[in-house]
Design a protein around this motif. Structure first.
Motif, PDB file in Angstrom:
ATOM      1  N   GLY A 219       0.793  -1.230   0.000  1.00  0.00           N
ATOM      2  CA  GLY A 219       0.000   0.000   0.000  1.00  0.00           C
ATOM      3  C   GLY A 219       0.819   1.271   0.000  1.00  0.00           C
ATOM      4  O   GLY A 219       0.297   2.340   0.339  1.00  0.00           O
ATOM      5  N   LYS A 220       2.103   1.201  -0.393  1.00  0.00           N
ATOM      6  CA  LYS A 220       2.926   2.403  -0.444  1.00  0.00           C
ATOM      7  C   LYS A 220       2.477   3.296  -1.601  1.00  0.00           C
ATOM      8  O   LYS A 220       1.807   2.842  -2.530  1.00  0.00           O
ATOM      9  CB  LYS A 220       4.402   2.032  -0.614  1.00  0.00           C
ATOM     10  N   ASN A 221       2.879   4.555  -1.553  1.00  0.00           N
ATOM     11  CA  ASN A 221       2.515   5.510  -2.610  1.00  0.00           C
ATOM     12  C   ASN A 221       3.446   5.333  -3.810  1.00  0.00           C
ATOM     13  O   ASN A 221       4.193   6.220  -4.205  1.00  0.00           O
ATOM     14  CB  ASN A 221       2.560   6.952  -2.093  1.00  0.00           C
ATOM     15  N   VAL A 222       3.377   4.127  -4.390  1.00  0.00           N
ATOM     16  CA  VAL A 222       4.264   3.720  -5.479  1.00  0.00           C
ATOM     17  C   VAL A 222       3.423   3.190  -6.639  1.00  0.00           C
ATOM     18  O   VAL A 222       2.463   2.440  -6.427  1.00  0.00           O
ATOM     19  CB  VAL A 222       5.252   2.634  -5.002  1.00  0.00           C
ATOM     20  N   PHE A 223       3.800   3.584  -7.850  1.00  0.00           N
ATOM     21  CA  PHE A 223       3.161   3.048  -9.052  1.00  0.00           C
ATOM     22  C   PHE A 223       4.269   2.565  -9.975  1.00  0.00           C
ATOM     23  O   PHE A 223       5.144   3.333 -10.373  1.00  0.00           O
ATOM     24  CB  PHE A 223       2.324   4.127  -9.743  1.00  0.00           C
ATOM     25  N   VAL A 224       4.264   1.274 -10.288  1.00  0.00           N
ATOM     26  CA  VAL A 224       5.315   0.650 -11.088  1.00  0.00           C
ATOM     27  C   VAL A 224       4.841   0.475 -12.523  1.00  0.00           C
ATOM     28  O   VAL A 224       3.743  -0.027 -12.765  1.00  0.00           O
ATOM     29  CB  VAL A 224       5.715  -0.726 -10.497  1.00  0.00           C
ATOM     30  N   ILE A 225       5.697   0.889 -13.477  1.00  0.00           N
ATOM     31  CA  ILE A 225       5.385   0.755 -14.902  1.00  0.00           C
ATOM     32  C   ILE A 225       6.285  -0.308 -15.520  1.00  0.00           C
ATOM     33  O   ILE A 225       7.490  -0.328 -15.278  1.00  0.00           O
ATOM     34  CB  ILE A 225       5.568   2.092 -15.636  1.00  0.00           C
ATOM     35  N   ARG A 226       5.691  -1.178 -16.325  1.00  0.00           N
ATOM     36  CA  ARG A 226       6.440  -2.195 -17.060  1.00  0.00           C
ATOM     37  C   ARG A 226       6.029  -2.147 -18.539  1.00  0.00           C
ATOM     38  O   ARG A 226       5.024  -1.518 -18.898  1.00  0.00           O
ATOM     39  CB  ARG A 226       6.150  -3.592 -16.513  1.00  0.00           C
ATOM     40  N   THR A 227       6.773  -2.844 -19.373  1.00  0.00           N
ATOM     41  CA  THR A 227       6.482  -2.872 -20.802  1.00  0.00           C
ATOM     42  C   THR A 227       6.754  -4.257 -21.378  1.00  0.00           C
ATOM     43  O   THR A 227       7.582  -5.005 -20.846  1.00  0.00           O
ATOM     44  CB  THR A 227       7.318  -1.828 -21.564  1.00  0.00           C
ATOM     45  N   PHE A 228       6.070  -4.578 -22.471  1.00  0.00           N
ATOM     46  CA  PHE A 228       6.349  -5.794 -23.234  1.00  0.00           C
ATOM     47  C   PHE A 228       7.285  -5.494 -24.410  1.00  0.00           C
ATOM     48  O   PHE A 228       7.553  -6.373 -25.222  1.00  0.00           O
ATOM     49  CB  PHE A 228       5.046  -6.403 -23.764  1.00  0.00           C
ATOM     50  N   SER A 229       7.775  -4.262 -24.507  1.00  0.00           N
ATOM     51  CA  SER A 229       8.589  -3.860 -25.658  1.00  0.00           C
ATOM     52  C   SER A 229      10.011  -4.380 -25.601  1.00  0.00           C
ATOM     53  O   SER A 229      10.644  -4.552 -26.648  1.00  0.00           O
ATOM     54  CB  SER A 229       8.626  -2.330 -25.768  1.00  0.00           C
ATOM     55  N   LYS A 230      10.544  -4.615 -24.425  1.00  0.00           N
ATOM     56  CA  LYS A 230      11.964  -4.921 -24.280  1.00  0.00           C
ATOM     57  C   LYS A 230      12.223  -6.431 -24.245  1.00  0.00           C
ATOM     58  O   LYS A 230      12.480  -7.043 -25.255  1.00  0.00           O
ATOM     59  CB  LYS A 230      12.511  -4.225 -23.024  1.00  0.00           C
ATOM     60  N   ILE A 231      12.160  -7.047 -23.078  1.00  0.00           N
ATOM     61  CA  ILE A 231      12.510  -8.459 -22.975  1.00  0.00           C
ATOM     62  C   ILE A 231      11.578  -9.336 -23.807  1.00  0.00           C
ATOM     63  O   ILE A 231      11.984 -10.364 -24.359  1.00  0.00           O
ATOM     64  CB  ILE A 231      12.520  -8.921 -21.503  1.00  0.00           C
ATOM     65  N   TYR A 232      10.295  -8.930 -23.938  1.00  0.00           N
ATOM     66  CA  TYR A 232       9.331  -9.731 -24.699  1.00  0.00           C
ATOM     67  C   TYR A 232       9.301  -9.372 -26.182  1.00  0.00           C
ATOM     68  O   TYR A 232       8.600 -10.024 -26.957  1.00  0.00           O
ATOM     69  CB  TYR A 232       7.933  -9.583 -24.095  1.00  0.00           C
ATOM     70  N   SER A 233      10.011  -8.319 -26.559  1.00  0.00           N
ATOM     71  CA  SER A 233      10.204  -7.981 -27.968  1.00  0.00           C
ATOM     72  C   SER A 233       8.897  -7.720 -28.710  1.00  0.00           C
ATOM     73  O   SER A 233       8.730  -8.111 -29.863  1.00  0.00           O
ATOM     74  CB  SER A 233      10.996  -9.091 -28.674  1.00  0.00           C
ATOM     75  N   LEU A 234       7.961  -7.014 -28.059  1.00  0.00           N
ATOM     76  CA  LEU A 234       6.691  -6.660 -28.698  1.00  0.00           C
ATOM     77  C   LEU A 234       6.574  -5.149 -28.876  1.00  0.00           C
ATOM     78  O   LEU A 234       5.496  -4.567 -28.740  1.00  0.00           O
ATOM     79  CB  LEU A 234       5.511  -7.176 -27.855  1.00  0.00           C
ATOM     80  N   ALA A 235       7.701  -4.504 -29.218  1.00  0.00           N
ATOM     81  CA  ALA A 235       7.721  -3.048 -29.311  1.00  0.00           C
ATOM     82  C   ALA A 235       6.696  -2.504 -30.299  1.00  0.00           C
ATOM     83  O   ALA A 235       6.044  -1.483 -30.054  1.00  0.00           O
ATOM     84  CB  ALA A 235       9.124  -2.567 -29.684  1.00  0.00           C
TER      85      ALA A 235
END
Length: 369
Positions: A219-235
């Protein structure tokens, strides 16, 4: 037409995306340089390509192009919740990480608000602040170009709404130690959201690095962003996701366009998550490429930063624009970091073995001459 009377007041600060040489697709690079062969090492793309399972799933999804996609990506969110150990209400999908950054800004920022970020980091944070008429506040880096969390903390004021961190950082590749980051979050006022962009999470090798997703569950005031563009190669498919407290996710959903992630991307992402062998192979290729060029830099006496990403930031000791142009003449395109104030540095993406060998040969030729 009096455009200045029609556009928003922030318009003069908004810069359209204009592709430079390093931003072009390979075929357009070939045309621009008049070359039959070009090695693109400027965009941090995965040279392995997407998982065959993802390609198969996306091809199958093409048969249903007449149908609208799931608006919130229920299947992908359910799978991500299982993988990351969070609840479904802690997750939201986006059209790549870029859209997620913009949606966060649209949700929380107004003119007069302040956004604190490192001086050297991903440029989209600055752009999103300007988009909403907020004031970006840049904190200096450490002497070793690591993120200075104390400097960021010192710049938080009653006007601060957001803090943007890229961990590992782009364009330096340096990771923030987990204990330092957790201590930092504890000191940030509860009315300030700490946005942590983990686009390169799967490439991190620093033993002191850890994801910040556990703080979401706490419940910390943190928002994490991830992407499928890099390791998953779906840029090209454009799909990313965010994880945060349910109230934060619900707020962002108020500005999220319906159907912002298409069916093809959702199908590819879902299949990618189940192909762990593809992730392992991508990491291995990346590590081999990093070892090859860091050995080169050591041989040439060029300082380079510890990389927890799929690129290496190197100080060539020479004018970076000149070095970029010399490499381009040889058909090798990297990222010139002069725009970040790093006037002797380049960012070199990890490519296929033959691309890395071409870079090594070009660098040796330039230095020898």
């Amino acid at each position: 037409m009096k455009l200045d009377k029609m556009v928003r007041s922030v318009y003069p600060k908004l810069m359209p995306y204009v592709a430079q040489l390093a931003d072009l697709p390979v075929e357009e690079m070939k045309q621009a340089l008049g070359k039959d062969t070009v090695y693109k090492l400027s965009f941090n793309e995965n040279p392995l390509g997407p998982s065959p399972k993802a390609v198969e799933a996306m091809q199958k999804a093409l048969l249903d192009l007449n149908l609208y996609p799931s608006s919130n990506g229920e299947a992908v969110i359910s799978r991500l919740a299982e993988k990351e150990g969070v609840q479904k209400e802690n997750l939201i999908l986006s059209n790549g990480a870029d859209e997620m950054i913009v949606m966060v800004a649209q949700t929380f920022l107004e003119p007069g608000d302040e956004v604190v970020m490192p001086h050297i980091t991903f440029v989209q944070y600055l752009a999103s602040a300007h988009l909403m008429g907020a004031t970006p506040v840049l904190a200096p880096m450490k002497d070793d170009l690591g993120v200075d969390l104390d400097a960021i903390l010192a710049r938080i004021t009653p006007a601060t709404k957001l803090v943007f961190l890229c961990n590992p950082n782009n364009p330096t590749g340096v990771a923030i130690p987990a204990d330092e980051l957790r201590a930092f979050v504890e000191k940030v006022p509860e009315n300030v959201l700490v946005v942590i962009d983990e686009a390169y999470h799967e490439y991190a090798v620093d033993p002191e690095y850890r994801t910040s997703v556990d703080m979401v569950g706490q419940g910390k005031n943190v928002f994490v962003i991830r992407t499928f563009s890099k390791i998953y190669s779906l840029a090209a498919a454009r799909i990313g996701y965010g994880m945060g407290p349910s109230a934060i996710v619900d707020a962002i959903n108020h500005v999220r366009p319906p159907f912002n992630v298409n069916s093809i991307a959702q199908a590819g992402a879902l299949a990618s998550l189940d192909d762990t062998a593809h992730v392992t192979e991508s990491q291995a290729i990346n590590q081999q490429g990093k070892e090859l060029i860091t050995r080169l830099f050591d041989e040439l006496g060029m300082k380079h930063l510890p990389s927890n990403t799929n690129f290496v930031c190197v100080d060539t000791g020479k004018d970076s624009t000149w070095m970029f142009e010399q490499l381009a003449e040889r058909g090798v395109i990297v990222r010139n970091l002069a725009g970040y104030g790093m006037n002797t540095s380049l960012r070199v993406s990890i490519g296929k073995p033959e691309e890395m060998q071409a870079f090594v040969a070009a660098m040796k030729e330039i230095i020898e001459k």
